[in-house]
Design an enzyme around this catalytic site. Sequence first.
Site, mmCIF file in Angstrom:
data_model
loop_
_atom_site.group_PDB
_atom_site.id
_atom_site.type_symbol
_atom_site.label_atom_id
_atom_site.label_comp_id
_atom_site.label_asym_id
_atom_site.label_seq_id
_atom_site.Cartn_x
_atom_site.Cartn_y
_atom_site.Cartn_z
ATOM 1 C CD GLU A 68 37.396 40.077 29.114
ATOM 2 O OE1 GLU A 68 36.333 40.652 28.792
ATOM 3 O OE2 GLU A 68 38.518 40.615 29.013
ATOM 4 N NE ARG A 271 34.895 45.808 23.261
ATOM 5 C CZ ARG A 271 34.165 45.753 24.364
ATOM 6 N NH1 ARG A 271 33.028 46.437 24.431
ATOM 7 N NH2 ARG A 271 34.541 45.032 25.409
ATOM 8 N N GLY A 312 24.689 43.499 21.751
ATOM 9 C CA GLY A 312 24.271 42.112 21.577
ATOM 10 C C GLY A 312 23.764 41.754 20.190
ATOM 11 C CG ASN A 337 37.964 36.706 19.590
ATOM 12 O OD1 ASN A 337 38.804 36.195 18.877
ATOM 13 N ND2 ASN A 337 36.987 36.016 20.139
ATOM 14 N N PRO A 338 39.020 38.130 16.546
ATOM 15 C CG PRO A 338 40.763 37.124 15.308
ATOM 16 C CD PRO A 338 40.418 37.654 16.684
ATOM 17 C CG LEU A 339 38.393 33.152 17.380
ATOM 18 C CD1 LEU A 339 38.437 32.455 18.729
ATOM 19 C CD2 LEU A 339 38.763 32.169 16.278
#
Length: 438
Positions: A68, A271, A312, A337-339
């Site tokens: 987010e 993750r 990061g 998210n795959p973007l």
Amino acid sequence: MKSGLARAALLGYRVAGIGAYPFVTPYLAYRALKGKEDRQRRLERLGYPSRARPHGPLIWVHAASVGETNAVIPLIRELVRRNIHVLLTTGTVTSASLVQSRLGDEVIHQYVPLDVKFPIKRFIAYWHPDAAITAESEIWPTTLAELTRRNIPQIRVNARLSDRSYDRWQNNPAIAELLFGKLSLVIARSDVDAERFRDLGAWPVIISGNLKGDTDPPPYDPQVLERYRSQVGDRKTWAAICTFDGEEAAAAFVHRALKPRNHQLTIIVPRHPERGDEIETMLKQKGLVVARRSRGDVITPETDIFLGDTIGEMGLYLRMTEISFVGRSLTEDGGQNPLESAMVGCAVLSGPNVQNFRETYQQIIRKGGARMVRDVEMLAKAVHYLMTNDIARRKMIDCGHEAVQDMRGALSTTVKALEPYINPLTVTARLRPASAGA
């Protein structure tokens, strides 16, 4: 009658929070010992500020976690460009580190206060935001009530509702209507999400598309990337990113299955980086040689796994390969998210459980930039195929880029929808600049 019961249930929630308040401080101390709270800043979770409120208009933006936070960075920069101060709250240590690395002094960062009456009242009374913008799916009843009581507009951007959340709210329609009806505006990221918010009582609701399509590719340090590329040499690589428990073992299975043919380097990016010790132990038990980014280990020809256990640096890890398996999709539900993978230039692979990113995957798959695999054996075959077929891999990468370009535009739609709320603040900020004093 249903409305009365719903109000009673929400009152019970608030009373329960007040009753639990004396136990919150030791609970936060315990979480700090476990590394789940910032020990130096845990009082922020009780609504106590650690920074001074600046003079002038201020918007409170809340982003629950890393995903987010990345999504709202372009929107935050647009608000800052308009001379509006941004108070950004997040809920995890990982997301706080991301805010520092990506935004620095552009925003005021605080940990989000607990959804309990005293912390929330203290927080709002001190910061006195002119509007509250939230980028997450959770609904916090006490926070909604306190903002409503002070007539502070509450806006949800990049809004989504997972299948599970929607079903849960549908089972409690009266409570949903009381809570969702407090939102001043919902800017949903898909037609399905918009319809769900309307069903639950939110209004008005508009559709913007996914803000993550307007984010920049994740940053990286070119010198660090060049150093690792020289260590990898001409070995083939693939990455398993945003992995959850069980998916690191799946990546290890793929690595062992393909190693005799490809002698590849496998990059695993969990993750939750704090699981690094646990993951390394598991990998070593399987006879694999592990190099960890957090230790600054050198990748040698004998290294099987490069463990990306830092915060990061996704931009670094993705640029070390052209094949990216996106986790929380094989042994867990929801997907990630795959973007970012598609933006950077990776052929995207995923397990079948991507409910939280269904529309995004549909668009990338439709273009040809991503493929679903149903199990670890199919994942191994897909990784091998892409490693050994340059034409197919490049085609998927190009199609992924095209899909990302098609998804851009959500930021401008979101900003336009927010204009009734932010334009007056921009005028006020320019008439009374922040340098005028506190």
